[in-house]
Design a protein around this motif. Structure first.
Motif, PDB file in Angstrom:
ATOM      1  N   ARG A 101       0.906  -1.348  -0.292  1.00  0.00           N
ATOM      2  CA  ARG A 101       0.123  -0.605   0.453  1.00  0.00           C
ATOM      3  C   ARG A 101       0.953   1.632   0.096  1.00  0.00           C
ATOM      4  N   LEU A 102       1.871   1.228   0.406  1.00  0.00           N
ATOM      5  CA  LEU A 102       2.871   2.330   0.970  1.00  0.00           C
ATOM      6  C   LEU A 102       3.713   2.230  -0.717  1.00  0.00           C
ATOM      7  N   GLU A 103       3.820   1.496  -1.490  1.00  0.00           N
ATOM      8  CA  GLU A 103       4.056   1.542  -3.010  1.00  0.00           C
ATOM      9  C   GLU A 103       3.344   2.536  -3.293  1.00  0.00           C
ATOM     10  N   HIS A 104       1.756   2.110  -3.658  1.00  0.00           N
ATOM     11  CA  HIS A 104       0.423   2.307  -4.487  1.00  0.00           C
ATOM     12  C   HIS A 104       0.700   4.337  -3.996  1.00  0.00           C
ATOM     13  N   GLU A 105       0.383   3.974  -2.281  1.00  0.00           N
ATOM     14  CA  GLU A 105       0.576   5.437  -1.809  1.00  0.00           C
ATOM     15  C   GLU A 105       1.532   6.337  -2.512  1.00  0.00           C
TER      16      GLU A 105
ATOM     17  N   PRO B 267      -5.892   2.555   4.180  1.00  0.00           N
ATOM     18  CA  PRO B 267      -5.629   4.622   3.736  1.00  0.00           C
ATOM     19  C   PRO B 267      -7.110   5.340   3.331  1.00  0.00           C
ATOM     20  N   GLU B 268      -6.927   6.654   3.399  1.00  0.00           N
ATOM     21  CA  GLU B 268      -7.499   7.645   3.487  1.00  0.00           C
ATOM     22  C   GLU B 268      -8.585   6.968   2.318  1.00  0.00           C
ATOM     23  N   HIS B 269      -8.215   6.696   1.399  1.00  0.00           N
ATOM     24  CA  HIS B 269      -9.269   6.588   0.271  1.00  0.00           C
ATOM     25  C   HIS B 269     -10.922   5.253   0.797  1.00  0.00           C
ATOM     26  N   ALA B 270     -10.347   4.261   1.416  1.00  0.00           N
ATOM     27  CA  ALA B 270     -10.896   3.543   1.613  1.00  0.00           C
ATOM     28  C   ALA B 270     -11.515   3.663   2.636  1.00  0.00           C
ATOM     29  N   ALA B 271     -11.120   4.299   3.864  1.00  0.00           N
ATOM     30  CA  ALA B 271     -12.399   4.736   4.664  1.00  0.00           C
ATOM     31  C   ALA B 271     -13.457   5.426   4.179  1.00  0.00           C
TER      32      ALA B 271
ATOM     33  N   ASP C 127      -8.387  -4.511   0.453  1.00  0.00           N
ATOM     34  CA  ASP C 127      -8.591  -4.180   1.518  1.00  0.00           C
ATOM     35  C   ASP C 127      -9.584  -3.921   2.429  1.00  0.00           C
ATOM     36  N   LEU C 128     -11.062  -4.018   2.114  1.00  0.00           N
ATOM     37  CA  LEU C 128     -11.932  -4.393   2.551  1.00  0.00           C
ATOM     38  C   LEU C 128     -12.422  -5.509   1.821  1.00  0.00           C
ATOM     39  N   VAL C 129     -13.515  -6.096   2.368  1.00  0.00           N
ATOM     40  CA  VAL C 129     -14.352  -7.687   1.977  1.00  0.00           C
ATOM     41  C   VAL C 129     -15.986  -6.961   1.848  1.00  0.00           C
ATOM     42  N   VAL C 130     -16.935  -7.211   1.421  1.00  0.00           N
ATOM     43  CA  VAL C 130     -18.589  -6.956   1.565  1.00  0.00           C
ATOM     44  C   VAL C 130     -19.031  -8.200   1.398  1.00  0.00           C
TER      45      VAL C 130
ATOM     46  N   GLY D 216      -0.071  12.806  -8.677  1.00  0.00           N
ATOM     47  CA  GLY D 216      -0.785  13.563  -8.228  1.00  0.00           C
ATOM     48  C   GLY D 216      -1.828  13.471  -7.923  1.00  0.00           C
ATOM     49  N   GLY D 217      -1.915  12.650  -6.546  1.00  0.00           N
ATOM     50  CA  GLY D 217      -3.455  12.632  -5.840  1.00  0.00           C
ATOM     51  C   GLY D 217      -3.559  10.926  -6.395  1.00  0.00           C
ATOM     52  N   TRP D 218      -3.261  10.143  -7.578  1.00  0.00           N
ATOM     53  CA  TRP D 218      -4.117   8.103  -7.646  1.00  0.00           C
ATOM     54  C   TRP D 218      -4.049   8.062  -6.517  1.00  0.00           C
ATOM     55  N   SER D 219      -5.268   7.444  -6.026  1.00  0.00           N
ATOM     56  CA  SER D 219      -5.120   6.178  -5.615  1.00  0.00           C
ATOM     57  C   SER D 219      -5.398   4.473  -5.764  1.00  0.00           C
ATOM     58  N   HIS D 220      -5.453   3.766  -5.246  1.00  0.00           N
ATOM     59  CA  HIS D 220      -5.646   2.347  -5.476  1.00  0.00           C
ATOM     60  C   HIS D 220      -6.304   1.614  -4.243  1.00  0.00           C
ATOM     61  N   LEU D 221      -7.729   1.392  -4.924  1.00  0.00           N
ATOM     62  CA  LEU D 221      -8.475   0.129  -3.792  1.00  0.00           C
ATOM     63  C   LEU D 221      -8.810  -1.144  -4.063  1.00  0.00           C
ATOM     64  N   ARG D 222      -8.678  -1.372  -3.384  1.00  0.00           N
ATOM     65  CA  ARG D 222      -8.632  -3.293  -3.861  1.00  0.00           C
ATOM     66  C   ARG D 222     -10.032  -3.735  -3.277  1.00  0.00           C
ATOM     67  N   ILE D 223     -11.333  -4.142  -3.619  1.00  0.00           N
ATOM     68  CA  ILE D 223     -12.312  -4.318  -2.758  1.00  0.00           C
ATOM     69  C   ILE D 223     -13.187  -5.769  -3.632  1.00  0.00           C
ATOM     70  N   GLY D 224     -13.134  -6.526  -2.541  1.00  0.00           N
ATOM     71  CA  GLY D 224     -13.961  -7.363  -2.849  1.00  0.00           C
ATOM     72  C   GLY D 224     -15.512  -8.178  -2.153  1.00  0.00           C
ATOM     73  N   THR D 225     -16.735  -8.320  -2.975  1.00  0.00           N
ATOM     74  CA  THR D 225     -17.361  -8.537  -3.021  1.00  0.00           C
ATOM     75  C   THR D 225     -17.933 -10.082  -3.389  1.00  0.00           C
TER      76      THR D 225
END
Length: 311
Positions: free
Chosen positions: A85-89, A290-294, A149-152, A96-105
């Motif tokens: 995640r540190l590498e991604h951030e 990460p802030e974008h995940a929250a 990062d999170l699971v639904v 310039g503010g790009w973020s990556h979010l990993r979601i399982g559903t």
């Protein structure tokens, strides 16, 4: 504050510990992390000495984690995931503010998840989102590995629910869907006994939706079908329904409405007694999100349901 002996653990040792569980043997794990087997043997021995615990049982079949090893594996994966995640951030800052979010559903929550993703991307257009659809059990395994990062889904399928922070946000309702040409599609009311001769598409045994269907048959005093089509895939379910006019499937009402809205299936007019556990947003307990995940979780729980307390 003086550093603990564990501070002497190297990144390579953490990678090796995680790789042993993935590969089942020290030889294959060493190959996976580009380490010679003698060096891997020494690295594992040093890690066990630093931790003062035996991490793996040595058997003829390879290595299996002890209770201490399972704890070490979880921590190693969390540390490696944090570095990822540190590498991604850092990449995001450079871009310039790009973020990556990993979601399982899980399949039933897909309509909700995609709605929130679309809203999230409108607010944060420089975001990249990776989506994995599977069962709650498999998604939680991926969460434990640091791959999400999170699971639904539902934490109730886990043997270790205490490892997670959970926010319930939506009760799932169930519906039976069929091909538009199904003999029961034009009726005003359909009972379960009307469908005993149909081919049912179901989740694999032990999954919450499968248990709900089994309860429906039990309440109706009917034998549960044996000739089943088992799949975790919404696309496979839809394709099977389209290919056989006498095939039926139990889906979440939200997914069923999505299919029906595009004319791809018909929701049969049935009253089902069983209720599934609510959808939950699940994260690893103690994880610094990460802030974008929250932000995404806040949108998910506030926009579509009433948040429950962590548990």
């Amino acid at each position: 504050m003086r550093p603990t002996p564990l501070a002497r653990l190297s990144l390579r040792q953490l990678q090796l510990i995680a790789a042993i569980e993935d590969n089942g043997s020290l030889k294959r794990a060493a190959e996976a992390v580009a380490m010679s087997q003698p060096r891997a043997t020494k690295a594992l021995q040093e890690a066990e000495e630093l931790m003062r615990h035996r991490l793996f049982h040595r058997t003829n079949r390879g290595l299996s984690p002890t209770a201490s090893g399972a704890c070490a594996i979880r921590s190693a994966r969390a540390i490696l995931a944090q570095l990822g995640r540190l590498e991604h951030e850092l990449d995001g800052l450079s871009a310039g503010g790009w973020s990556h979010l990993r979601i399982g559903t899980i399949m039933g929550a897909v309509p909700f998840v995609t709605e929130v993703i679309q809203r999230h991307l409108r607010r944060f257009p420089q975001s990249s989102v990776e989506i994995l659809e599977d069962t709650s059990a498999e998604l939680l395994r991926q969460l434990d590995r640091g791959a999400l990062d999170l699971v639904v889904g539902r934490s109730s399928v886990s043997a270790t629910p205490q490892l997670y922070d959970v926010a319930a946000f939506h009760d799932e309702r169930l519906a039976v869907v069929a091909n538009a040409a199904h003999p029961m599609a034009g009726r005003r009311r359909v009972r379960l006994e009307d469908l005993v001769d149909c081919r049912w598409i179901v989740y694999t045994a032990g999954m919450p939706m499968r248990r709900s269907l089994e309860q429906e048959f039990q309440h109706a005093g009917l034998a549960f079908p044996r000739a089943l089509l088992e799949t975790r895939s919404a696309l496979t379910t839809l394709s099977l329904i389209q290919g056989d006019a006498r095939t039926v499937a139990l889906l979440s009402s939200d997914v069923a409405a999505f299919f029906a809205g595009f004319g791809m299936a018909r929701v049969l007019p049935m009253h089902l007694q069983s209720k599934s556990d609510p959808y939950e947003v699940i994260t690893r307990r103690g994880q610094d999100l990460p802030e974008h995940a929250a932000r995404f979780i806040a949108e998910m729980t506030s926009g579509l349901g009433t948040p429950a307390g962590a548990g």
